[in-house]
Design a protein around this motif. Sequence first.
Motif, short mmCIF file in Angstrom:
data_model
loop_
_atom_site.label_atom_id
_atom_site.label_comp_id
_atom_site.label_asym_id
_atom_site.label_seq_id
_atom_site.Cartn_x
_atom_site.Cartn_y
_atom_site.Cartn_z
N GLU A 16 4.97 2.39 -5.31
CA GLU A 16 5.01 1.35 -6.16
C GLU A 16 5.58 0.12 -5.51
O GLU A 16 5.37 -1.13 -6.14
N THR A 17 6.59 0.05 -4.66
CA THR A 17 7.12 -0.99 -4.04
C THR A 17 6.34 -1.39 -2.87
O THR A 17 5.63 -0.85 -2.23
N ILE A 18 6.08 -2.80 -3.00
CA ILE A 18 5.30 -3.55 -1.79
C ILE A 18 5.64 -2.76 -0.32
O ILE A 18 4.66 -2.50 0.20
N TRP A 19 6.85 -2.72 0.00
CA TRP A 19 7.25 -2.38 1.38
C TRP A 19 7.41 -0.81 1.74
O TRP A 19 7.54 -0.45 2.65
N GLY A 20 7.64 -0.25 0.52
CA GLY A 20 7.80 1.21 0.49
C GLY A 20 6.89 1.95 1.60
O GLY A 20 7.40 2.52 2.57
N TYR A 21 5.67 1.80 1.40
CA TYR A 21 4.74 2.72 2.11
C TYR A 21 4.80 2.26 3.57
O TYR A 21 4.92 3.28 4.46
N PRO A 22 4.67 0.89 3.98
CA PRO A 22 4.80 0.81 5.56
C PRO A 22 6.18 1.08 6.00
O PRO A 22 6.12 1.33 7.19
N ILE A 23 7.18 0.76 5.35
CA ILE A 23 8.66 1.36 6.06
C ILE A 23 8.55 2.79 6.03
O ILE A 23 8.88 2.95 7.28
N LEU A 79 5.94 10.76 2.50
CA LEU A 79 4.43 10.43 2.52
C LEU A 79 3.78 11.29 1.77
O LEU A 79 2.84 11.00 1.24
N PHE A 80 4.03 12.80 1.97
CA PHE A 80 3.27 13.88 1.30
C PHE A 80 3.62 13.77 -0.20
O PHE A 80 2.42 13.63 -0.93
N LEU B 151 6.18 -2.36 14.43
CA LEU B 151 5.54 -3.57 14.05
C LEU B 151 3.71 -2.97 14.21
O LEU B 151 3.08 -3.68 13.43
N GLY B 152 3.69 -2.46 15.14
CA GLY B 152 2.15 -1.93 15.12
C GLY B 152 1.89 -1.33 13.99
O GLY B 152 0.57 -1.48 13.42
N ARG B 153 2.59 -0.47 13.14
CA ARG B 153 2.23 0.15 12.22
C ARG B 153 2.13 -0.52 10.87
O ARG B 153 1.58 -0.33 10.07
N TRP B 154 2.90 -1.94 11.03
CA TRP B 154 2.96 -2.93 9.82
C TRP B 154 1.59 -3.78 9.98
O TRP B 154 1.30 -4.72 8.91
N ILE B 155 0.96 -3.95 11.00
CA ILE B 155 -0.29 -4.79 11.12
C ILE B 155 -1.32 -4.94 9.91
O ILE B 155 -1.66 -5.69 9.53
N PRO B 156 -1.61 -3.54 9.29
CA PRO B 156 -2.60 -3.44 8.01
C PRO B 156 -1.84 -4.08 7.00
O PRO B 156 -2.51 -4.17 5.98
N TYR B 157 -0.73 -4.46 6.84
CA TYR B 157 0.21 -4.43 5.58
C TYR B 157 0.71 -5.90 5.58
O TYR B 157 1.23 -6.43 4.44
N LEU B 158 0.89 -6.63 6.94
CA LEU B 158 1.42 -7.95 6.83
C LEU B 158 0.29 -8.78 7.37
O LEU B 158 0.01 -8.96 8.51
N GLU B 159 -0.47 -9.34 6.45
CA GLU B 159 -1.46 -10.35 6.91
C GLU B 159 -1.00 -11.77 7.11
O GLU B 159 0.09 -12.21 6.58
#
Lengths: 159, 159
Positions: A16-23, A79-80, B151-159
């Motif tokens: 639910e947090t915007i940055w949680g998943y990509p972090i 992630l799981f 940063l590579g992993r962030w590409i889909p999440y930071l437009e």
Amino acid sequence: MLEWLENSAVARLVQETIWGYPIVLSSHAVGMAILAGIVLMLNFRVLGLAPGIPLDRLKPMYRVALIGLIINVISGSMLFVSNADAFFQSTPFWIKMGLLGAGITLMLVMARRIFDSTANLLAPEPRASTKLIAVVSSVAWLGVIVMGRLIAYWDWKDF
Amino acid sequence: MDSLLKWMEGTAIAQFILSSTWVFPMLETLHFIGLILLIGSLYVMDLRFMGLAKRIPLQAVLNYVPVALLGFVINLSTGILFMFTDPFRYYSNFAFRLKMSGILLAGLNAIWFKFSVDWKLLMSDPTATPSSTTRLIAGISLVLWTAVIALGRWIPYLE
């Protein structure tokens, strides 16, 4: 059980947090580089690259690889739980877990063999069976990475 | 730049990658394998030059340089192929721009490393402690490459 996991506080944080998943995802990639990267380099040494490095002197690098393992067990579990149901039904996920078990086991077996300094003094180059372990271990870790990537594509209905 | 991006988008190679469901995931997997070759070897070398595992002979750890170059070539090639599939999106993506800046800085840092290290001393005395400048450069390399992965992993999440 899976539903309970998906509703847990950790899962909600990731979902639910915007940055949680990509972090969490980028931590998982960094942990992968540390763990699989360094294990692969140890395997390459066993297979004959950098013969000038006495095997047991690589032990501090192995400890760093274990830090990568810790990072990835934590980030992987996060992630799981964030999508437990989909992971549970994913074929590549279970293949990845199997290969991961093999990779970790072979890594531990390898460490026992190559970080024994007395044995190194007697025979500085690894036995043929240790070299075989290095090959199988490298294949297993590459398989872990391939399957990890395939999770996102194979029968994945939730994203 | 616009005409270059437009040309990339229309090439046969872009069409080919997008035409099949499996080409893109396969390229991604290759990009991950290149990543662990590049970053794994760099971690081992950077950590040694930072002062970890002091008993590893310095000239021997440099045997990992070709592994880093191989990983870099794999990831440069697959990375360029990704760009062909959606050039405008990558070009304007904030995480992508930061990632490219990180790679550029890491490259400049590597050149600084090459010209600032007292190679004569390090090669004649394999256990010599690298200078504080050398340790700093190795630390910068470690941080920059770790940031590049994240940063590579962030590409889909930071437009």
